[in-house]
Scaffold this motif. Structure first.
Motif, PDB file in Angstrom:
ATOM      1  N   LEU A  22       0.779  -1.249   0.006  1.00  0.00           N
ATOM      2  CA  LEU A  22      -0.027  -0.006  -0.012  1.00  0.00           C
ATOM      3  C   LEU A  22       0.923   1.214   0.136  1.00  0.00           C
ATOM      4  N   LYS A  23       0.733   1.958  -0.958  1.00  0.00           N
ATOM      5  CA  LYS A  23       1.642   3.323  -0.993  1.00  0.00           C
ATOM      6  C   LYS A  23       0.876   4.657  -1.197  1.00  0.00           C
ATOM      7  N   GLY A  24       0.434   4.821   0.029  1.00  0.00           N
ATOM      8  CA  GLY A  24      -0.349   6.073   0.368  1.00  0.00           C
ATOM      9  C   GLY A  24      -1.773   6.241   0.137  1.00  0.00           C
ATOM     10  N   GLY A  44      -3.536  -4.726  -3.713  1.00  0.00           N
ATOM     11  CA  GLY A  44      -3.557  -4.193  -2.080  1.00  0.00           C
ATOM     12  C   GLY A  44      -4.931  -4.237  -1.656  1.00  0.00           C
ATOM     13  N   LYS A  45      -5.876  -4.787  -2.501  1.00  0.00           N
ATOM     14  CA  LYS A  45      -7.194  -4.656  -2.007  1.00  0.00           C
ATOM     15  C   LYS A  45      -7.367  -5.293  -0.678  1.00  0.00           C
ATOM     16  N   SER A  46      -7.002  -6.655  -0.790  1.00  0.00           N
ATOM     17  CA  SER A  46      -7.117  -7.372   0.588  1.00  0.00           C
ATOM     18  C   SER A  46      -6.593  -7.019   1.756  1.00  0.00           C
ATOM     19  N   THR A  47      -5.199  -6.254   1.376  1.00  0.00           N
ATOM     20  CA  THR A  47      -4.359  -5.836   2.397  1.00  0.00           C
ATOM     21  C   THR A  47      -5.041  -4.616   3.040  1.00  0.00           C
ATOM     22  N   LEU A  48      -5.690  -3.875   2.194  1.00  0.00           N
ATOM     23  CA  LEU A  48      -6.204  -2.726   2.738  1.00  0.00           C
ATOM     24  C   LEU A  48      -7.463  -3.186   3.896  1.00  0.00           C
ATOM     25  N   LEU A  55      -5.909  -6.728  11.217  1.00  0.00           N
ATOM     26  CA  LEU A  55      -5.456  -7.776  11.177  1.00  0.00           C
ATOM     27  C   LEU A  55      -3.721  -7.876  10.558  1.00  0.00           C
ATOM     28  N   GLU A  56      -3.615  -6.665  10.125  1.00  0.00           N
ATOM     29  CA  GLU A  56      -2.433  -6.126   9.681  1.00  0.00           C
ATOM     30  C   GLU A  56      -2.142  -4.877  10.327  1.00  0.00           C
ATOM     31  N   ASP A 176     -14.226  -9.808   1.761  1.00  0.00           N
ATOM     32  CA  ASP A 176     -12.800  -9.846   0.937  1.00  0.00           C
ATOM     33  C   ASP A 176     -13.276 -11.182   0.086  1.00  0.00           C
ATOM     34  N   GLU A 177     -13.419 -10.749  -1.319  1.00  0.00           N
ATOM     35  CA  GLU A 177     -13.792 -11.629  -2.269  1.00  0.00           C
ATOM     36  C   GLU A 177     -14.522 -12.664  -1.781  1.00  0.00           C
ATOM     37  N   PRO A 178     -15.784 -12.565  -1.404  1.00  0.00           N
ATOM     38  CA  PRO A 178     -16.565 -13.546  -0.853  1.00  0.00           C
ATOM     39  C   PRO A 178     -17.080 -14.874  -1.569  1.00  0.00           C
ATOM     40  N   THR A 179     -17.034 -14.539  -2.942  1.00  0.00           N
ATOM     41  CA  THR A 179     -17.400 -15.382  -3.667  1.00  0.00           C
ATOM     42  C   THR A 179     -16.350 -16.093  -4.703  1.00  0.00           C
TER      43      THR A 179
END
Length: 255
Positions: A22-24, A44-48, A55-56, A176-179
């Protein structure tokens, strides 16, 4: 929609080793808004999402949900690391649904929904069971309350996971990408439940590759690429008429 942000994200940075994921990131999510995050794998979607739910731990910037800092509290104008109790209170207002359901295999559907109400929220067993049954009914699974995860389809397991999150009465739901782990014929039943949750006014941040869901249900869509938000706009406008060439190329491959 309340025009005050429920979630405020400012200059958020996160690295794993030497890789800056994630870059800002700067983002506001309003009360009652449905925001979909789209973009290629590794953007970076799931990390966000995981940073929003602590969790992070982020490396820079800040995240606030209802004016409380994710992973830190403000005392005398300074940021302090939260205690376990403070972190638990913060997380109570956030429900999270993962790709792979994360149900307890040794518990029934009803027990999976009940356990957090008893252990985290402190409800009496009888009240927890009543709330859990109501939540399972909301996702159309009241008739399967005594079934174990191994006896449920992937779509049913994901609906139990949604029921478990909703039973805690969160202010914010993260998906988080539930499907993505579901067989194609099971995707619709989960998206249908998510539509109903959105229609009730729940604030939602959804990482998804389901463009029709994003277009029809989301208020806004943010396209993430290489750790940044490359484009964000009204859902229909962005998906139908993106301005960025990178967004156009991505949508041409996934529509």
């Amino acid at each position: 929609m309340n025009q005050q942000p429920l979630v405020t994200i400012r200059d958020v940075r996160k690295s794993f080793g030497e890789v800056e994921v994630l870059k800002g990131i700067d983002l506001d999510v309003m009360h009652g808004e449905v925001l979909c995050l789209i973009g290629p794998s590794g953007s970076g979607k799931s990390t966000l999402l995981r940073c929003v739910n602590v969790l992070e731990q982020i490396d820079g910037g800040y995240i606030q949900v209802e004016n409380d800092f994710a992973g830190a509290t403000v005392r005398n104008g300074e940021l302090h690391e939260p205690s376990e109790a403070e972190l638990a209170r913060y997380r109570q207002r956030i429900g999270m649904v993962f790709q792979h359901f994360n149900l307890f295999a040794h518990l029934t559907a009803l027990e999976n929904v009940t356990i957090g109400l008893v252990k985290v929220r402190g409800f009496a067993k009888s009240e927890a069971v009543a709330r859990a049954r109501a939540s399972l009914s909301d996702v159309g699974l009241e008739h399967l309350e005594n079934s174990y995860p191994r006896h449920l389809s992937g779509g049913q397991q994901q609906r139990v996971a949604i029921a478990r999150a909703l039973a805690m009465e969160p202010r914010l739901m993260l998906f988080d990408e539930p499907t993505s782990a579901l067989d194609p014929e099971l995707v619709g039943e989960v998206l249908s439940v998510m539509r109903r949750v959105a229609e009730r006014g729940m604030t939602m941040i959804v990482v998804t590759h389901e463009m029709r869901f994003a277009r029809d249900v989301a208020d806004r869509v943010a396209f993430m690429d290489q750790g940044r938000i490359a484009e964000i706009d009204d859902a229909k406008k962005l998906i139908d008429s993106p301005t960025s060439e990178r967004t156009k190329n991505f949508l041409n491959h996934v529509k």
